[in-house]
Write a protein that holds these residues in place. Structure first.
Motif, PDB file in Angstrom:
ATOM      1  N   UNK A   1       0.844  -1.186   0.000  1.00 37.69           N
ATOM      2  CA  UNK A   1       0.000   0.000   0.000  1.00 37.69           C
ATOM      3  C   UNK A   1       0.887   1.247   0.000  1.00 37.69           C
ATOM      4  N   UNK A   2       0.786   2.040  -1.071  1.00 36.17           N
ATOM      5  CA  UNK A   2       1.608   3.246  -1.219  1.00 36.17           C
ATOM      6  C   UNK A   2       1.196   4.335  -0.233  1.00 36.17           C
ATOM      7  N   UNK A   3      -0.118   4.425   0.034  1.00 33.20           N
ATOM      8  CA  UNK A   3      -0.650   5.429   0.953  1.00 33.20           C
ATOM      9  C   UNK A   3      -1.758   4.779   1.777  1.00 33.20           C
ATOM     10  N   UNK A   4      -1.456   4.505   3.042  1.00 35.55           N
ATOM     11  CA  UNK A   4      -2.414   3.776   3.883  1.00 35.55           C
ATOM     12  C   UNK A   4      -3.711   4.549   4.091  1.00 35.55           C
ATOM     13  N   UNK A   5      -3.671   5.868   3.939  1.00 35.35           N
ATOM     14  CA  UNK A   5      -4.877   6.673   4.147  1.00 35.35           C
ATOM     15  C   UNK A   5      -5.885   6.479   3.016  1.00 35.35           C
ATOM     16  N   UNK A   6      -5.442   5.855   1.936  1.00 36.39           N
ATOM     17  CA  UNK A   6      -6.336   5.564   0.815  1.00 36.39           C
ATOM     18  C   UNK A   6      -6.787   4.104   0.812  1.00 36.39           C
ATOM     19  N   UNK A   7      -6.370   3.341   1.836  1.00 37.78           N
ATOM     20  CA  UNK A   7      -6.744   1.925   1.905  1.00 37.78           C
ATOM     21  C   UNK A   7      -7.998   1.792   2.766  1.00 37.78           C
ATOM     22  N   UNK A   8      -9.108   1.300   2.181  1.00 33.36           N
ATOM     23  CA  UNK A   8     -10.345   1.165   2.962  1.00 33.36           C
ATOM     24  C   UNK A   8     -10.151   0.237   4.163  1.00 33.36           C
ATOM     25  N   UNK A   9     -10.532   0.689   5.340  1.00 35.53           N
ATOM     26  CA  UNK A   9     -10.448  -0.142   6.541  1.00 35.53           C
ATOM     27  C   UNK A   9      -9.068  -0.219   7.151  1.00 35.53           C
ATOM     28  N   UNK A  10      -8.158   0.662   6.739  1.00 38.69           N
ATOM     29  CA  UNK A  10      -6.811   0.658   7.323  1.00 38.69           C
ATOM     30  C   UNK A  10      -6.906   0.841   8.836  1.00 38.69           C
ATOM     31  N   UNK A  11      -6.121   0.051   9.560  1.00 40.56           N
ATOM     32  CA  UNK A  11      -6.068   0.134  11.029  1.00 40.56           C
ATOM     33  C   UNK A  11      -4.822   0.945  11.379  1.00 40.56           C
ATOM     34  N   UNK A  12      -5.028   2.119  11.942  1.00 36.10           N
ATOM     35  CA  UNK A  12      -3.903   3.003  12.255  1.00 36.10           C
ATOM     36  C   UNK A  12      -3.423   2.774  13.683  1.00 36.10           C
ATOM     37  N   UNK A  13      -2.453   1.874  13.846  1.00 33.41           N
ATOM     38  CA  UNK A  13      -1.866   1.669  15.171  1.00 33.41           C
ATOM     39  C   UNK A  13      -0.882   2.790  15.484  1.00 33.41           C
ATOM     40  N   UNK A  14      -0.194   3.289  14.458  1.00 33.56           N
ATOM     41  CA  UNK A  14       0.761   4.387  14.614  1.00 33.56           C
ATOM     42  C   UNK A  14       0.382   5.457  13.602  1.00 33.56           C
ATOM     43  N   UNK A  15      -0.003   6.631  14.085  1.00 33.72           N
ATOM     44  CA  UNK A  15      -0.449   7.716  13.209  1.00 33.72           C
ATOM     45  C   UNK A  15       0.627   8.161  12.232  1.00 33.72           C
ATOM     46  N   UNK A  16       1.897   7.867  12.531  1.00 34.15           N
ATOM     47  CA  UNK A  16       2.998   8.272  11.653  1.00 34.15           C
ATOM     48  C   UNK A  16       3.079   7.425  10.382  1.00 34.15           C
ATOM     49  N   UNK A  17       2.461   6.256  10.386  1.00 33.75           N
ATOM     50  CA  UNK A  17       2.574   5.350   9.238  1.00 33.75           C
ATOM     51  C   UNK A  17       1.900   5.940   8.005  1.00 33.75           C
ATOM     52  N   UNK A  18       2.619   5.871   6.878  1.00 34.10           N
ATOM     53  CA  UNK A  18       2.111   6.390   5.612  1.00 34.10           C
ATOM     54  C   UNK A  18       1.968   5.293   4.558  1.00 34.10           C
ATOM     55  N   UNK A  19       2.865   4.300   4.592  1.00 31.16           N
ATOM     56  CA  UNK A  19       2.802   3.195   3.638  1.00 31.16           C
ATOM     57  C   UNK A  19       3.060   1.893   4.382  1.00 31.16           C
ATOM     58  N   UNK A  20       2.711   0.781   3.718  1.00 31.23           N
ATOM     59  CA  UNK A  20       2.761  -0.507   4.415  1.00 31.23           C
ATOM     60  C   UNK A  20       2.906  -1.627   3.397  1.00 31.23           C
ATOM     61  N   UNK A  21       3.573  -2.687   3.830  1.00 29.70           N
ATOM     62  CA  UNK A  21       3.607  -3.927   3.051  1.00 29.70           C
ATOM     63  C   UNK A  21       3.353  -5.076   4.021  1.00 29.70           C
ATOM     64  N   UNK A  22       2.518  -6.008   3.602  1.00 29.06           N
ATOM     65  CA  UNK A  22       2.200  -7.180   4.416  1.00 29.06           C
ATOM     66  C   UNK A  22       2.363  -8.424   3.556  1.00 29.06           C
TER      67      UNK A  22
END
Length: 159
Positions: free
Chosen positions: A96-117
């Motif tokens: 995910x390039x931008x977690x704020x555009x991912x539906x249902x993203x769980x924000x454990x750390x507000x600083x997170x912007x991108x993610x890979x799982x």
């Protein structure tokens, strides 16, 4: 004794070295928690511009927090929620390039912007997921995905 060699090659060469280090670190150890702990530590020192790296283990019908490096995290994640839940339920990597555009993203750390799982699959069964967050948008690319999937395959062979 395990020691860290310096990462001086290309990104691909450095990932190859990382995977060799993982095998050396886990060789002869059968305890899954110890191996996941060392794997998260190894990734934390290898990857730059990340703010969380760790594992969620599949238990029952949800993902439960396992060994990690970073701030305290969400403990339980249903397979129907977030990037981790999607990767686990689909048994496929989610980048995910931008977690704020991912539906249902769980924000454990507000600083997170991108993610890979990356899902951890052993003998066709879901074991858990490797979750990596970054405070940088579009932090993870195709090369990261390719080698992190190889890293997870190597790790699962030791679990």
């Amino acid at each position: 004794m395990f020691h860290t060699e310096e990462y001086k090659g290309s990104r691909a060469d450095n990932y190859e070295l990382l995977i060799r280090q993982l095998h050396a670190l886990l060789d002869g150890e059968s305890d899954s928690i110890a191996n996941l702990s060392n794997a998260s530590s190894l990734l934390n020192q290898f990857l730059d511009t990340i703010n969380w790296v760790g594992f969620y283990l599949y238990k029952g019908d949800e993902l439960v927090l396992g060994p990690f490096q970073g701030l305290p995290a969400c403990v339980r994640i249903p397979l129907s929620r977030g990037v981790c839940g999607k990767a686990a339920s689909d048994k496929a990597t989610v980048r995910v390039a931008n977690v704020h555009e991912f539906p249902g993203h769980i924000a454990c750390d507000a600083a997170s912007q991108s993610e890979i799982v990356i899902p951890m699959i052993k003998n066709g069964e879901l074991v858990g997921v490797l979750d990596i967050d970054s405070p940088v948008l579009e932090r993870f690319d195709e090369l990261d995905q390719q080698y992190l999937e190889k890293f997870v395959d190597a790790l699962v062979s030791h679990l």
